[in-house]
Every structure is written in structure tokens, then in C-alpha cells.
Design a protein around this motif. Structure first.
Motif, PDB file in Angstrom:
ATOM      1  N   ILE A  34       5.212  -0.081   2.299  1.00 10.90           N
ATOM      2  CA  ILE A  34       5.098   0.262   0.883  1.00 10.90           C
ATOM      3  C   ILE A  34       6.491   0.284   0.271  1.00 10.90           C
ATOM      4  CG2 ILE A  34       2.978   1.598   1.182  1.00 10.90           C
ATOM      5  CD1 ILE A  34       4.707   4.139   1.101  1.00 10.90           C
ATOM      6  N   TYR A  40       2.088  -1.433  -2.169  1.00 16.88           N
ATOM      7  CA  TYR A  40       2.385  -2.125  -0.912  1.00 16.88           C
ATOM      8  C   TYR A  40       3.318  -3.304  -1.162  1.00 16.88           C
ATOM      9  CZ  TYR A  40      -1.213   0.460   1.611  1.00 16.88           C
ATOM     10  OH  TYR A  40      -1.937   1.460   2.215  1.00 16.88           O
ATOM     11  N   GLY A  68       1.377  -1.488   7.623  1.00 16.98           N
ATOM     12  CA  GLY A  68       2.011  -2.251   6.563  1.00 16.98           C
ATOM     13  C   GLY A  68       3.243  -1.543   6.047  1.00 16.98           C
ATOM     14  N   HIS A 111       4.871   8.213  -0.751  1.00 20.97           N
ATOM     15  CA  HIS A 111       5.100   7.127  -1.706  1.00 20.97           C
ATOM     16  C   HIS A 111       6.282   7.395  -2.628  1.00 20.97           C
ATOM     17  CE1 HIS A 111       0.989   6.076  -0.462  1.00 20.97           C
ATOM     18  NE2 HIS A 111       1.229   4.867  -0.921  1.00 20.97           N
ATOM     19  N   ASP A 130       0.869  -7.285   1.700  1.00 24.67           N
ATOM     20  CA  ASP A 130       0.243  -6.141   2.367  1.00 24.67           C
ATOM     21  C   ASP A 130      -0.855  -5.531   1.510  1.00 24.67           C
ATOM     22  OD1 ASP A 130       1.743  -6.469   4.576  1.00 24.67           O
ATOM     23  OD2 ASP A 130       3.091  -4.771   4.239  1.00 24.67           O
ATOM     24  N   GLY A 131      -0.662  -5.560   0.172  1.00 26.55           N
ATOM     25  CA  GLY A 131      -1.690  -5.020  -0.705  1.00 26.55           C
ATOM     26  C   GLY A 131      -2.988  -5.811  -0.613  1.00 26.55           C
TER      27      GLY A 131
END
Length: 595
Positions: free
Chosen positions: A379, A351, A377, A334, A355-356
Motif C-alpha cells: 500500500i 494499494y 501486497g 494506512h 495490487d488494487g
């Protein structure tokens, strides 16, 4: 130390070593602390014999037993026992060593190790069983009663349990070179701990005013903790020697008990047995714990290395407290520093938009169904870099069957996704190159035939009309001969472009070979096919004489065939080809329909 000896010399060596040690220990035991019936409270020679049998090569064990027999008879007779009684004692002691060795070899697949709790248990079982057998034989041969049986059982049992482990471990340490390779600090520590155990025991058993027999237990536990199984066995042996000698001479709290001598000896034996059964298993369990801790540390180190190499991190959501934990690699994926405070919502906010929400819905569904999941997905890192990720997870259930957590992994697959895109693009380019004619940009012969085959299958199964047109450039050889192949190629390209522009969206034209082309006219009746093919012919002819075209004039002849139930493309193409040649025979620059 005996590997270079011949079998006879090796047998003699172990026979003499066993005889010497057994004789000295038996003589000292008979002369030192004694209990009821003139039987020592602990009989160390039994432990020494079992240690020699465990250490000696298989071929030398008979020699060790012979040496023990001679030493036992001699020691007992010097101690005042007649020959018959000495022989009976010797036979019983020989049986106990043999039975214990047999049981250990049967229960242990490899070498007996006092660092494994299971092996320690097997050793204790073997020693106690052998003691029962030995006591039974001695009682039968001497005519003794129950007190004799009990006394013999406890003394030889303690002898094996207490004396065998330190001798075996010390011999193996010496054989492996561990004693010579040990650091000075470790040697000093071991010496200090064992000396302290001897000193504490001496102080406790040199007086009877204060019943502090628990203090040696503290010393034994400390030795077990710091020195392992050898420290446990050695410290118990030291306590046994000191406590037995002093109690035998009327010193210490046990000797001053208001009880019969038999009871005093029995209490001392119980004390030593309790000490042994506390220390030796504890030390073995500590070794197991240390090994497990090292394995866990190594596994964690390998896990971190594997996560870093594979760009995989792990995470866990606590469904009870609604908290989340990330591994260091999860933070790196991340773009965050490890140990940065993180919440469940904060992790979802990392995300891409949309996507979140999908990830939250995936987690909620997994919790509701109790099933594992996989999520793909993207991020967003703090530097606005977008990374492709894939996350796998499974639900942790409580004993009551309720979900209490979600454990998952997260992997950075950005390079994999990018490589897949590049590979797909390269595959598409390669496929296009394999299916495209380099000169005209039209589908080549292979692709054209494949397209026609597919259209033919559709027409056969669905009953949709289908037609095929074959055309080639009139007098193309003359164009090449007069103007050259370069101009001929330009004419082919010009014809291909006009033909493609004249077709409908669902139709296809491909270069069949040389100056010959094939048009696949889908959902075309005979009339519609004739109109489309005529449009192609006229489009090519219309280019002649145009100001923007300085090439030689060109026309095409076309043959059209409508699908009439042919079983293969060859028959349909052959009918169209026959119509083409009819057009050529009738003057060229014209279209003819197949019969």
C-alpha cells in the motif's frame, strides 16, 4: 466469624443463633397478619432456617436444626397450639429446610449465588419442592384437607423464596467486608431506595380507594436495577412485611376485596410471588449483563492493545450497502487518522498499481466461492511511503446462505519482509562463504564435490555425457621455497582466474586443495573434454613472460576422465587423478586422458 471456634462451640453458636431468630420470627408471624386456618400468609421462619443451613458449616447444621426444633415447638405452643400439633408443625418445617438444602447442594456445584440466573432457578425449584414435601407431611400428621395443604405450601414456600435470599446475601456481604468498604454515596443511595420502597408500599396499602398495588413493583424494579440481586431481595422483603401486616389488619386494596379471607390471603401470596419472580431473575440477569459488558469492554481494550502491538487492524465490507469499516489500527497502518471517511474503492486505491486490481479480484472470488483468503501486497501512504501488508478475510453468510459481508484483518509486515530479505541475503552470503574458497574465489572442495555428485546423478539418470579434469601447478613447492608463500598464493589465484575464464558456461572449476583444482565438464564427450582441458592448460602457460605478469612462470598438468558408469564420484576422480600422475611422470605441462 466462627473459624476460630472449636467444633462444639461452633455447633452451639449456630444452634442458638438459629433458635433465637426462628423463635422471634415465628412469634411475630403468629401474632401478626393471619390468613385462613390461623396460618400466616407468609411464614418467614422457613426462610430464616434455610438461610442458616446455607450459611452454617456442614458440621454445625445438625445443631441448627436442633435449635430450630426447640424454638418452633416453643413458639407454636405459646401461640396456643397443643404439643402434638406443635411437634407436627416442627417436623414438617425441619423436613422442608433439609430437603431444600439437599436439593441445592445437589444441583449447585459450588456455593449458591443469587447473581447467577441458573442458580436462582435452582433455588426456586428447591424451595418449591421442599414446600410440597413439608405441606404433605403436615397434612398427613394433622389430618388437614386440601385447603390446609395449599395454605401450608404457599406460606412456607413464600417464606423461603422471600426471606432466604436477603439474609444469605447480607451475611456474605458482611463476611467479605463489602459493607464496611462501601462508599458513602452508595450506602446513602441504597438506604434511600429501600426506604422509598417501604414508603411507597405503605402509601399504597394504607388506603383502599385507589388500587395502586403496581407502584411497589416500580420501586422493586428500581431497587433491582440500581442495587442488584440484594436490592431486589431486600425490596421484595420490605414490600412483603408492609403489605402482609396491613392486609392482615384489614387495610389496603387487597384486604378490601369482596372475597373470602382465604381468597384474600391467596391473592396476596400470588401478588408477592409475582413480584419476587419478576425482581430476582431480573436482578440476576442485570448482573450477568453488567459482567458481559465489562468483559466485552475488557476484550475490546485487549483487542486494541493487541492490534497496536502486532500492527494488525481489522475491517469489514458490507456487501448489501457496499460500505467498509476500518478499526483504528487499520487507519494507522494506512497512515490515516481514525474515522477518516473511507469507501471500498478508496481502500483499493491505497494499494500499489496492480495490487488494487488483484485485491478486488481476490474479494470477488471469495464472495463467489464463499471461501476465506489471504492476500499479500503493498500500500502507499499519503506521505508516499510504501508498506508491505498481508490481509486475511472470510465471508459472512446470512441465514439464507447468501454472502452479506466480508470480515478481514490487515497486518503491516514491512519489517518482517525487510528482515526476511536481510536474513535471506545473510543466508546467501553465509552459504556463499561456506562454499567458496577464500583465496581464489572459486568453489571450495565441499561445493565442488557436491556439484560433481549432482552432475553424476544427472549423467546416470539422463545418459548425458560427463567428464572431470584434475590439474595442479607444476613444481609449486619450488615456487613457494624460492619466492615465498605470498607469491605462491598469487600464482594460485592467477591460475584459478585463467582456468575459470577458459571454461564453458555450463562447466565449473573448483579448488580441490593446495595447488590442486577440479573441473567438472558437463555434457562433454571425451573429445570435447580434451579440448576444454587443453584450453585451460594453454591459457595458464600463455601467461608466462607477459609484461603484465611479474610473477614466476607456472604451468599445470591435467588428467581427464570421462564418465563410464562409475557408481560414485570417488571412482571417477581416482581415474582422473591417475591420468594426472601419468602427465607428471611424462614431463609435466601436459594433458593425459584416463584409460
Amino acid at each position: 466469624m466462627t473459624r476460630s471456634m472449636s467444633p462444639k462451640v461452633e455447633t452451639l453458636f449456630w444452634s442458638l443463633l438459629t433458635a433465637l431468630g426462628y423463635f422471634l420470627l415465628a412469634s411475630l408471624s403468629l401474632a401478626a397478619t393471619k390468613g385462613a386456618d390461623n396460618i400466616a400468609a407468609v411464614w418467614p421462619p422457613s426462610g430464616y432456617l434455610l438461610a442458616m443451613l446455607l450459611l452454617a458449616p456442614a458440621g454445625a447444621r445438625i445443631g441448627a436444626l436442633v435449635g430450630m426444633a426447640g424454638a418452633s415447638v416453643s413458639a407454636n405452643m405459646l401461640g396456643g397450639a397443643p404439643l402434638s400439633l406443635s411437634a407436627a408443625f416442627t417436623l414438617a418445617n425441619a423436613v422442608e429446610g433439609s430437603v431444600a438444602l439437599w436439593m441445592i447442594n445437589r444441583r449447585e456445584r459450588g456455593i449458591l449465588s443469587f447473581m447467577v440466573p441458573r442458580s436462582v432457578g435452582n433455588f426456586c425449584i428447591a424451595a418449591l419442592t421442599a414446600s410440597c414435601a413439608s405441606a404433605g407431611i403436615a397434612t398427613l400428621l394433622t389430618g388437614g384437607g386440601f385447603d390446609f395443604f395449599r395454605s401450608w405450601l404457599t406460606t412456607v414456600g413464600l417464606g423461603m423464596l422471600i426471606v432466604t435470599p436477603p439474609i444469605v446475601m447480607l451475611a456474605r456481604l458482611a463476611g467479605a467486608g463489602a459493607l464496611g468498604n462501601s462508599n458513602r454515596a452508595g450506602t446513602v443511595e441504597a438506604t434511600a431506595i429501600l426506604t422509598a420502597a417501604a414508603a411507597i408500599t405503605t402509601v399504597c396499602f394504607s388506603q383502599a380507594e385507589f388500587p395502586v398495588t403496581f407502584l411497589p413493583c416500580v420501586a422493586v424494579v428500581a431497587a433491582s436495577y440500581r442495587l442488584g440481586p440484594f436490592g431486589a431481595a431486600a425490596s421484595v422483603l420490605i414490600v412483603t412485611i408492609v403489605a402482609s401486616w396491613m392486609t392482615g389488619h384489614g387495610l389496603g386494596p387487597i384486604a378490601n376485596m369482596d372475597a373470602a379471607p382465604t381468597t384474600i390471603v391467596l391473592f396476596l401470596q400470588f401478588y408477592l410471588l409475582t413480584l419476587l419472580f419478576t425482581a430476582l431473575p431480573l436482578a440476576a440477569l442485570l448482573v450477568v449483563r453488567q459482567r458481559l459488558a465489562k468483559r466485552l469492554e475488557q476484550s475490546n481494550r485487549w483487542l486494541l492493545q493487541a492490534e497496536a502491538a502486532a500492527l494488525v487492524g481489522h475491517w469489514r465490507v458490507d456487501l448489501v450497502r457496499w460500505t467498509i469499516q476500518w478499526s483504528d489500527q487499520a487507519y494507522r497502518i494506512h497512515g490515516l487518522e481514525p474515522d477518516t471517511p473511507m469507501t471500498v474503492q478508496g481502500s483499493l486505491d491505497r494499494y500499489m498499481p496492480g495490487d488494487g486490481d488483484r485485491m478486488r479480484a481476490t474479494l470477488e472470488k471469495a464472495v463467489a466461492d464463499g471461501t476465506s483468503f489471504a492476500f499479500h501486497g503493498q500500500i502507499i501512504r499519503p506521505d508516499d511511503e510504501v508498506r508491505d501488508i498481508v490481509s486475511h478475510g472470510s465471508i459472512e453468510m446470512s441465514r439464507g446462505g447468501k454472502p452479506v459481508g466480508i470480515f478481514g484483518t490487515i497486518q503491516d509486515v514491512t519489517e518482517t519482509v525487510e528482515n526476511a530479505r536481510m536474513l535471506e541475503a545473510a543466508r546467501s552470503d553465509a552459504e556463499a562463504a561456506a562454499n567458496t574458497d577464500a583465496l581464489t574465489g572459486l568453489p571450495n572442495r565441499r561445493h565442488t564435490l557436491a556439484f560433481l555428485e549432482s552432475a553424476l546423478v544427472g549423467a546416470r539418470e539422463n545418459g548425458a555425457p560427463l567428464a572431470v579434469a584434475i590439474f595442479d601447478i607444476d613444481h609449486f613447492k619450488r615456487i613457494n621455497d624460492i619466492h615465498g608463500h605470498g607469491v605462491g598464493d598469487a600464482v594460485i589465484r592467477r591460475v584459478a582466474q585463467r582456468a575459470k575464464a577458459s571454461l564453458r558456461e555450463e562447466d565449473m572449476v573448483g579448488r580441490y586443495g593446495g595447488e590442486e583444482f577440479v573441473c567438472v565438464l558437463q555434457r562433454s564427450s571425451a573429445q570435447a573434454a580434451e579440448l576444454v582441458a587443453e584450453r585451460v592448460r594453454q591459457a595458464v602457460e600463455a601467461l608466462n613472460g607477459r609484461a603484465d605478469d611479474d610473477g614466476p612462470p607456472a604451468t599445470v598438468s591435467i588428467g581427464v576422465a570421462v564418465y563410464a558408469g562409475e557408481t560414485g564420484v570417488e571412482e571417477l576422480l581416482q581415474r582422473a587423478d591417475d591420468a594426472l600422475y601419468t602427465a607428471k611422470r611424462e614431463g609435466r605441462n601436459r594433458l593425459r586422458m584416463a584409460a
